[in-house]
Design a protein around this motif. Structure first.
Motif, PDB file in Angstrom:
ATOM      1  N   ARG A   1       0.823  -1.212   0.000  1.00  0.00           N
ATOM      2  CA  ARG A   1       0.000   0.000   0.000  1.00  0.00           C
ATOM      3  C   ARG A   1       0.856   1.259   0.000  1.00  0.00           C
ATOM      4  O   ARG A   1       0.517   2.260  -0.655  1.00  0.00           O
ATOM      5  CB  ARG A   1      -0.943  -0.026   1.203  1.00  0.00           C
TER       6      ARG A   1
ATOM      7  N   GLY B   1       2.202   1.878  -3.457  1.00  0.00           N
ATOM      8  CA  GLY B   1       1.132   2.424  -4.286  1.00  0.00           C
ATOM      9  C   GLY B   1       0.887   3.886  -3.991  1.00  0.00           C
ATOM     10  O   GLY B   1       0.663   4.692  -4.906  1.00  0.00           O
ATOM     11  N   ALA B   2       0.948   4.256  -2.695  1.00  0.00           N
ATOM     12  CA  ALA B   2       0.742   5.658  -2.325  1.00  0.00           C
ATOM     13  C   ALA B   2       1.867   6.542  -2.864  1.00  0.00           C
ATOM     14  O   ALA B   2       1.615   7.660  -3.340  1.00  0.00           O
ATOM     15  CB  ALA B   2       0.653   5.777  -0.798  1.00  0.00           C
TER      16      ALA B   2
ATOM     17  N   LEU C   1       1.294   6.910  -6.581  1.00  0.00           N
ATOM     18  CA  LEU C   1       0.165   7.810  -6.829  1.00  0.00           C
ATOM     19  C   LEU C   1       0.570   9.264  -6.578  1.00  0.00           C
ATOM     20  O   LEU C   1       0.183  10.171  -7.333  1.00  0.00           O
ATOM     21  CB  LEU C   1      -1.005   7.415  -5.935  1.00  0.00           C
TER      22      LEU C   1
ATOM     23  N   LEU D   1      -4.621   3.174  -9.303  1.00  0.00           N
ATOM     24  CA  LEU D   1      -5.680   2.713  -8.400  1.00  0.00           C
ATOM     25  C   LEU D   1      -6.116   1.295  -8.750  1.00  0.00           C
ATOM     26  O   LEU D   1      -6.332   0.461  -7.853  1.00  0.00           O
ATOM     27  CB  LEU D   1      -6.876   3.672  -8.474  1.00  0.00           C
TER      28      LEU D   1
ATOM     29  N   ALA E   1      -3.631  -1.315  -7.482  1.00  0.00           N
ATOM     30  CA  ALA E   1      -3.699  -1.677  -6.068  1.00  0.00           C
ATOM     31  C   ALA E   1      -4.528  -2.926  -5.864  1.00  0.00           C
ATOM     32  O   ALA E   1      -4.201  -3.786  -5.028  1.00  0.00           O
ATOM     33  CB  ALA E   1      -4.270  -0.504  -5.265  1.00  0.00           C
TER      34      ALA E   1
ATOM     35  N   SER F   1      -3.025  -6.881  -4.846  1.00  0.00           N
ATOM     36  CA  SER F   1      -3.408  -7.294  -3.498  1.00  0.00           C
ATOM     37  C   SER F   1      -3.257  -8.787  -3.281  1.00  0.00           C
ATOM     38  O   SER F   1      -3.113  -9.241  -2.145  1.00  0.00           O
ATOM     39  CB  SER F   1      -4.855  -6.869  -3.218  1.00  0.00           C
TER      40      SER F   1
ATOM     41  N   GLY G   1      -8.943  -4.937  -2.304  1.00  0.00           N
ATOM     42  CA  GLY G   1      -8.681  -4.106  -3.460  1.00  0.00           C
ATOM     43  C   GLY G   1      -9.890  -3.425  -4.057  1.00  0.00           C
ATOM     44  O   GLY G   1      -9.764  -2.767  -5.081  1.00  0.00           O
TER      45      GLY G   1
ATOM     46  N   VAL H   1     -11.738  -0.950  -2.750  1.00  0.00           N
ATOM     47  CA  VAL H   1     -11.821   0.487  -2.450  1.00  0.00           C
ATOM     48  C   VAL H   1     -11.110   1.326  -3.515  1.00  0.00           C
ATOM     49  O   VAL H   1     -11.705   2.265  -4.064  1.00  0.00           O
ATOM     50  CB  VAL H   1     -11.276   0.787  -1.044  1.00  0.00           C
ATOM     51  N   PRO H   2      -9.827   1.044  -3.847  1.00  0.00           N
ATOM     52  CA  PRO H   2      -9.194   1.847  -4.897  1.00  0.00           C
ATOM     53  C   PRO H   2      -9.885   1.723  -6.251  1.00  0.00           C
ATOM     54  O   PRO H   2      -9.918   2.690  -7.020  1.00  0.00           O
ATOM     55  CB  PRO H   2      -7.763   1.312  -4.959  1.00  0.00           C
TER      56      PRO H   2
ATOM     57  N   VAL I   1     -12.765   4.037  -6.200  1.00  0.00           N
ATOM     58  CA  VAL I   1     -12.299   5.415  -6.381  1.00  0.00           C
ATOM     59  C   VAL I   1     -11.990   5.687  -7.853  1.00  0.00           C
ATOM     60  O   VAL I   1     -12.306   6.757  -8.391  1.00  0.00           O
ATOM     61  CB  VAL I   1     -11.059   5.687  -5.501  1.00  0.00           C
ATOM     62  N   ALA I   2     -11.369   4.696  -8.522  1.00  0.00           N
ATOM     63  CA  ALA I   2     -11.053   4.850  -9.947  1.00  0.00           C
ATOM     64  C   ALA I   2     -12.323   5.018 -10.771  1.00  0.00           C
ATOM     65  O   ALA I   2     -12.391   5.862 -11.682  1.00  0.00           O
ATOM     66  CB  ALA I   2     -10.256   3.636 -10.438  1.00  0.00           C
TER      67      ALA I   2
END
Length: 544
Positions: free
Chosen positions: A38, A41-42, A45, A126, A129, A133, A507, A509-510, A513-514
Motif C-alpha cells: 500500500r 502504491g501511495a 500515486l 488505483l 492496487a 493485493s 482491493g 476500495v481503490p 475510487v477509480a
C-alpha cells in the motif's frame, strides 16, 4: 557548444523518474508486507499526481512554448534565416529570425497528451492496487515499470526530432511487455507478452527503416527541418557540408520516390502501435491475457502515445506529403472501424469486446486525418480525450467485476445494477458514451465533431462508412447494457461485487475510487463537452 536545459520544462519527467527510483529503493529495503504494498502504491500515486500538477501549472502559464535541448547558436543552419515555420495555421509564419531546432518542446499539444496520460495513469495506479493485493505480482517492479511507461508517454508528445521520438516511443512500449508477463505462473499472460513483443519489434523495425530513409533523404533528424527540405527541396547542411547548399540551390534537389516509401513505412509502424487494420490481429489475445490494468494502459495511454507520434510526424515533418498519406489513412480508418466493430459483435468476453471496440475507436480517431482539413487534428485529439475517459472507466468497472468472477464474460454482468447499483449504472453510462447514446453526450459530441470535420474536408464516403459503423457499434454496446439491467438471481454463496475470488474483500476500495474519478470526468464532458474543444486551438504545434 553546450545545450541549455530548462528544468521546468522537463519537471514532470524528473518527478516520474525520481519516483520510479524511490519505489525500487523502498521495495528493496522494506519487508514484503501488505502495508508495504500500500505504501508503494501511495508513493507512486503521489508521484503521478505531482507530475500532473506540474503539467497543469505549465498549461496555466502564458507566453511562448517551453523549449529545451536546442541546437546552440553557433551551430545554427545559415539557411534558417528566414524560414517558414511549419504549423497548421492557414497563414504560416515567416520572419528574419533564426529558429533554433529543439528536441523537446512543451506546447499545447504536449500538455494535452501529457495531461491525458497522467490522468489515465492515476486511474491505472488505483486499479493496480487491486491487482497487486493477491501477492502474485512483484509490487516494486510493477510500479517502476508503470512509472517508466508514463514518463515515455509524457515525453513523446514533446519530442521534435526523430531520435527522441523513437526512444520515447520504445519507452512507452518496452515496459508493457514486462507488465503483461509479470504475474507469476500465468501462462496466458506470458503468451500475451510474447505476442505483444513480437508485434512491437516488427513495427519498430518497419518504422526504423522508414525513419532511416527520411534521414538519408533529408540529412536531418529535426522534424521542422525535414518539413523544410521536403517542401522546398533544400537539403540540410548535415547531408553534405556547407557546399551542399550552393549546389542544391543552383541545380535543384530532386526528392526521390524513396520519400513515398518512407512515408508508407512510418505510417505502417504507427498503425501497429494503435492496432489499426491490417495490423490489429494482436489486440484481442493481448488484452485478454494481460492483467486488466495493463489492458487499460494499452487501450488509453499506449494508444494516445501512438497517435501523438503519428500526428507529430505527419503534420510537422510530412505535411507536404499529405497527398500521399491522407488517402492511405482514410482507407485504413474505414477498414479499422469496420473490422473492429464486426469482431466486437462476436465477443462474449468483456475484455475482448473492449479490445475490439478499442480497435474500432482507433478508426474513428484516424478518420479526420484522412481528409486534408486544418481542423482535422483537433477533431482527432478531441475524440481521443473523450474516448480515454469513457474507456478507462469501463475497464475500471470490468476490474471490479473480475474480483468476483474469474471468467469475466458478458453473462456475468447480468443483473449488475441490482447487485451493485453504482457499478452497474457507471458501466451502463460508460458504454452509452462509447456508443454515442444519451445520456452519454460526451461520446455523441465526439462523433459529431469527427463527422463534421470529415464532411467539411470532402470525405463524404468516409463519413458514410463512419455512420454505418456507428449503427453497428450500437448492437454490442446496447446488448451489454441490456444484460446489466436484466434481473438475475443472486448467487447462493452470497458473494457481492466487493468480494474477490474466494470471498476476499481486497482491493475494491481503490477500484471504486477509480470508477468515481472516471465517472466524474465523463459526466463533466457530457455536461460541458465544448470545454474540451476550447482547449484545442486549430494550430497548436509549436515548431522545434
Amino acid at each position: 557548444m553546450i545545450q541549455s536545459i530548462d528544468y521546468y520544462a522537463i519537471a514532470p519527467l524528473l518527478i516520474l523518474a525520481v519516483t520510479a527510483g524511490l519505489v525500487l529503493l523502498l521495495d528493496a529495503f522494506l519487508p514484503h508486507r501488505p502495508y508495504v504494498r500500500r505504501a508503494l502504491g501511495a508513493v507512486t500515486l503521489a508521484g503521478v499526481s505531482g507530475a500532473l500538477a506540474v503539467v497543469v501549472s505549465q498549461a496555466m502559464r502564458t507566453g511562448d512554448a517551453l523549449k529545451t535541448f536546442c541546437v546552440p547558436e553557433g551551430l545554427l543552419d545559415p539557411l534558417d534565416v528566414p524560414r517558414r515555420i511549419p504549423t497548421l495555421s492557414a497563414e504560416p509564419l515567416t520572419g528574419p529570425v533564426a529558429v533554433a531546432p529543439c528536441s523537446f518542446v512543451v506546447d499545447d499539444f504536449t500538455l494535452i497528451f501529457a495531461g491525458l496520460a497522467l490522468a489515465a495513469g492515476i486511474v491505472v495506479v488505483l486499479l493496480s492496487a487491486a491487482e497487486l493485493s493477491s501477492g502474485d505480482i512483484p509490487v516494486g517492479e510493477w510500479y517502476f515499470l508503470l512509472l517508466c511507461m508514463l514518463a515515455g508517454a509524457v515525453a513523446l508528445p514533446a519530442s521534435r526530432d526523430l531520435i527522441m521520438l523513437l526512444v520515447t516511443l520504445e519507452l512507452v512500449s518496452l515496459p508493457v511487455f514486462a507488465l503483461t508477463a509479470l504475474k507469476r505462473y500465468d501462462g496466458r499472460g506470458s503468451e500475451a507478452a510474447v505476442k505483444l513483443f513480437l508485434v512491437s519489434v516488427v513495427s519498430t523495425a518497419v518504422m526504423l527503416f522508414g525513419v532511416s530513409l527520411l534521414y538519408g533523404t533529408t540529412g536531418t533528424v529535426y522534424l521542422d527541418r525535414i518539413a523544410r527540405v521536403l517542401r522546398e527541396g533544400v537539403p540540410s547542411s548535415s547531408a553534405g557540408g556547407g557546399g551542399a547548399y550552393s549546389s542544391s540551390l543552383e541545380i535543384g534537389y530532386d526528392l526521390p520516390a524513396v520519400v513515398t516509401v518512407a512515408v508508407v513505412l512510418v505510417l505502417a509502424g504507427f498503425a501497429f502501435k494503435v492496432a489499426a487494420v491490417p495490423f490489429h490481429a494482436w489486440a484481442g489475445d493481448v488484452y485478454q491475457g494481460a492483467p486488466i490494468p495493463v489492458a487499460a494502459l494499452l487501450s488509453v495511454v499506449s494508444k494516445a502515445a501512438g497517435f501523438a507520434g503519428m500526428i507529430l510526424i505527419l503534420v510537422i515533418a510530412l505535411g507536404s506529403q499529405a497527398a500521399t498519406w491522407a488517402p492511405l489513412i482514410a482507407i485504413i480508418a474505414a477498414l479499422t472501424m469496420t473490422v473492429g466493430n464486426l469482431l466486437a459483435m462476436r465477443q462474449r468476453h468483456a475484455v475482448r469486446l473492449l479490445a475490439w471496440s478499442s480497435v474500432a475507436q482507433s478508426g474513428y480517431i484516424l478518420a479526420p486525418l484522412g481528409v486534408r482539413s486544418e481542423e482535422a487534428m483537433s477533431a482527432s485529439i478531441a475524440y481521443l480525450v473523450f474516448y480515454a475517459a469513457m474507456n478507462i472507466g469501463a475497464f475500471a468497472v470490468v476490474m471490479l467485476v473480475s474480483r468476483r468472477s474469474a471468467r469475466n464474460e458478458l453473462d456475468d454482468y447480468r443483473g449488475l445494477v441490482f447487485q451493485n447499483p453504482v457499478a452497474g449504472l457507471a458501466l451502463a453510462f460508460f458504454l452509452a458514451c462509447l456508443a454515442g447514446l444519451p445520456p452519454g453526450l460526451a461520446g455523441l459530441f465526439a462523433k459529431i465533431v469527427v463527422f463534421r470535420e470529415i464532411v467539411g474536408g470532402g470525405g463524404g464516403w468516409l463519413a458514410a462508412v463512419m455512420a454505418v459503423n456507428t449503427v453497428i457499434g450500437l448492437y454490442y454496446y446496447v446488448t451489454w447494457i441490456v444484460r446489466i439491467f436484466t434481473p438475475a438471481p443472486v448467487p447462493a454463496s452470497g458473494a457481492d461485487m466487493t468480494a474477490g475470488a474466494g470471498g476476499r474483500r481486497t482491493g475494491w476500495v481503490p477500484v471504486s475510487v477509480a470508477i468515481a474519478l472516471a465517472g466524474i470526468i465523463a459526466v463533466a464532458f457530457s455536461i460541458a463537452p465544448q470545454t474540451v474543444l476550447d482547449l484545442l486551438p486549430t494550430a497548436f504545434i509549436a515548431p522545434g
